[in-house]
Design a protein around this motif. Sequence first.
Motif, mmCIF file in Angstrom:
data_model
loop_
_atom_site.group_PDB
_atom_site.id
_atom_site.type_symbol
_atom_site.label_atom_id
_atom_site.label_comp_id
_atom_site.label_asym_id
_atom_site.label_seq_id
_atom_site.Cartn_x
_atom_site.Cartn_y
_atom_site.Cartn_z
ATOM 1 N N LEU A 82 45.874 47.138 35.511
ATOM 2 C CA LEU A 82 45.039 45.948 35.675
ATOM 3 C C LEU A 82 44.885 45.727 37.175
ATOM 4 O O LEU A 82 45.843 45.347 37.857
ATOM 5 N N LEU B 98 37.165 50.357 33.108
ATOM 6 C CA LEU B 98 36.394 49.224 32.599
ATOM 7 C C LEU B 98 36.208 48.264 33.761
ATOM 8 O O LEU B 98 37.182 47.774 34.337
ATOM 9 N N ILE C 153 40.448 47.963 25.783
ATOM 10 C CA ILE C 153 41.490 48.450 26.690
ATOM 11 C C ILE C 153 42.542 49.249 25.924
ATOM 12 O O ILE C 153 42.901 50.376 26.306
ATOM 13 N N ARG D 164 41.506 48.847 34.493
ATOM 14 C CA ARG D 164 40.701 47.654 34.230
ATOM 15 C C ARG D 164 40.446 46.986 35.573
ATOM 16 O O ARG D 164 41.348 46.413 36.181
ATOM 17 N N LYS E 3 38.936 44.289 37.883
ATOM 18 C CA LYS E 3 38.544 42.889 37.734
ATOM 19 C C LYS E 3 38.241 42.281 39.099
ATOM 20 O O LYS E 3 38.964 42.503 40.065
ATOM 21 N N GLU F 82 44.985 40.099 28.977
ATOM 22 C CA GLU F 82 44.871 41.553 28.857
ATOM 23 C C GLU F 82 46.239 42.215 28.963
ATOM 24 O O GLU F 82 46.502 43.210 28.283
#
Length: 504
Positions: free
Chosen positions: A14, A40, A79, A93, A95, A108
């Motif tokens: 993340l 992502l 995910i 991921r 962000k 998440e």
Amino acid sequence: MTDGASSARAFVSLIGAGPGDPGLLTLHGARALHEADVVLFDYLANPDLLRHCPDAETIYVGKKGFSEYISQEQINTLIVHKAQANGGQRVARLKGGDVYVFGRGGEEAEVCAVAGVPFEVVPGVSSAIAAPAYAGIPVTHREVARSFAVLTGNTREGGAHYERLSGVDTLVLLMGVRNLGQIAADLIAAGRHPDTPAATIQWGSTPQQRTVTGTLTTIAQVVRDAGLEAPAVTVVGEVVRLRESLRWFDLGARVGGPLAGKTVAVTRTREGASGLSDVLRARGASVLEVPLIRFAPTPDDGPVAHALHDFEGWLLLTSNQAVTALFAFLNRAGLDARALARVKLAAVGPSTARSLDEHGLRADFVPATPGARHLGAELPAGPGEVALHLTSQLAEDDLRSALEARSVGYRRAELYRTEPAQLNENTAERLKEAAVITLASGSAARHLASLAGADFDPLSLPVAAMGPQTADAAREAGFTRVTVAQTASLEALADAAELAVRQH
């Protein structure tokens, strides 16, 4: 690898992408992207960061304001699904801002924990701190503000209890531009003085950054008058007064040529980032790297192996990818550069020659002007000599025609394949807003033209072409606003992009 070993590879990173400036990604974040099988990324993560993961599958899961492209629950499921697919994959991921600062990163992380998928959190630079800093506003200052609070401006889920923040010197509001009028009124009702300074920063840390200032009484109207929209950060407190003396980004980093604040689309292959992007960013441009084509291995090495067997003439390489693919072929065949000892190497231009040099080989010939037709016209080969062109299935005919006109034998073998790359929705939308598009090859021009559709006409956009051959290919593909780089260099192509912006 056993199934157990493959499953053990499942891992989720993340990653906080930072506020928008791609240079603010952490080293840990860049490394995690490089190692990822799947990435992502959301609306606030600068797509330029995808250059750190050229071989990964990329999936846009953006959410903008109250209009969701994909729900948070769907993202959570995706995910875990991607991490567990194919016996275990590394998922990044990406962000915007920081993972845990109003980014729903906690949710998440929880879904990974419940599913038994190992994960890590890579903190990012939050826009709550970075956007004010780029606007010249420190959130704390020894003489002005000794505390600050970061609040969500999304008031859909109930009151914010601003009266509890009476002792906090600086308030930073994220996601509040739409509700700014009500937020300001609530703060005044909670005890903040109506004349408290306030500032709103849109797209902080990017070339599109815009900042307006006012007071709690006026800031909502000032923002409306300026047309500022999300993403934006609002700062409330005496520190806003320091902007006039501490502002630096909008006075320095964005001063420059016509590319300052403009989006330049750099067409490239899927396998690597473009050095041109760094040149353009240094000139103030916001760069959108567009993977129009990708390279794939040829399904059969036999024709290349047969063509190279006992060959002693000129070996023609007309792209960096041809060099890369050639050495990949040699490696698969259990060979190395010594297998080329009896050939003479010709490179289409200085960039391809440098690629050869990186593999320890020096080109025997490079034409004075880069391009296949010039290579064919200038190659120091006499009548009856033979030249072997290792290329893709889409090789242009100029080289063969130029050589055969001089009675030089021409052979061709398919070394790799050039295929169209699929644009994700986010890239396609940003491409429509580009001020200019750069083209480094004829195939890129043709692939870009093929994207024309009912809602997007790339042929109407100005393009900057690397050399006359690419420019000719662009015109043949239907582009009418073509500017040609004076030399085959990244600086010259950036100059052409600037000229195209001025002219159009």
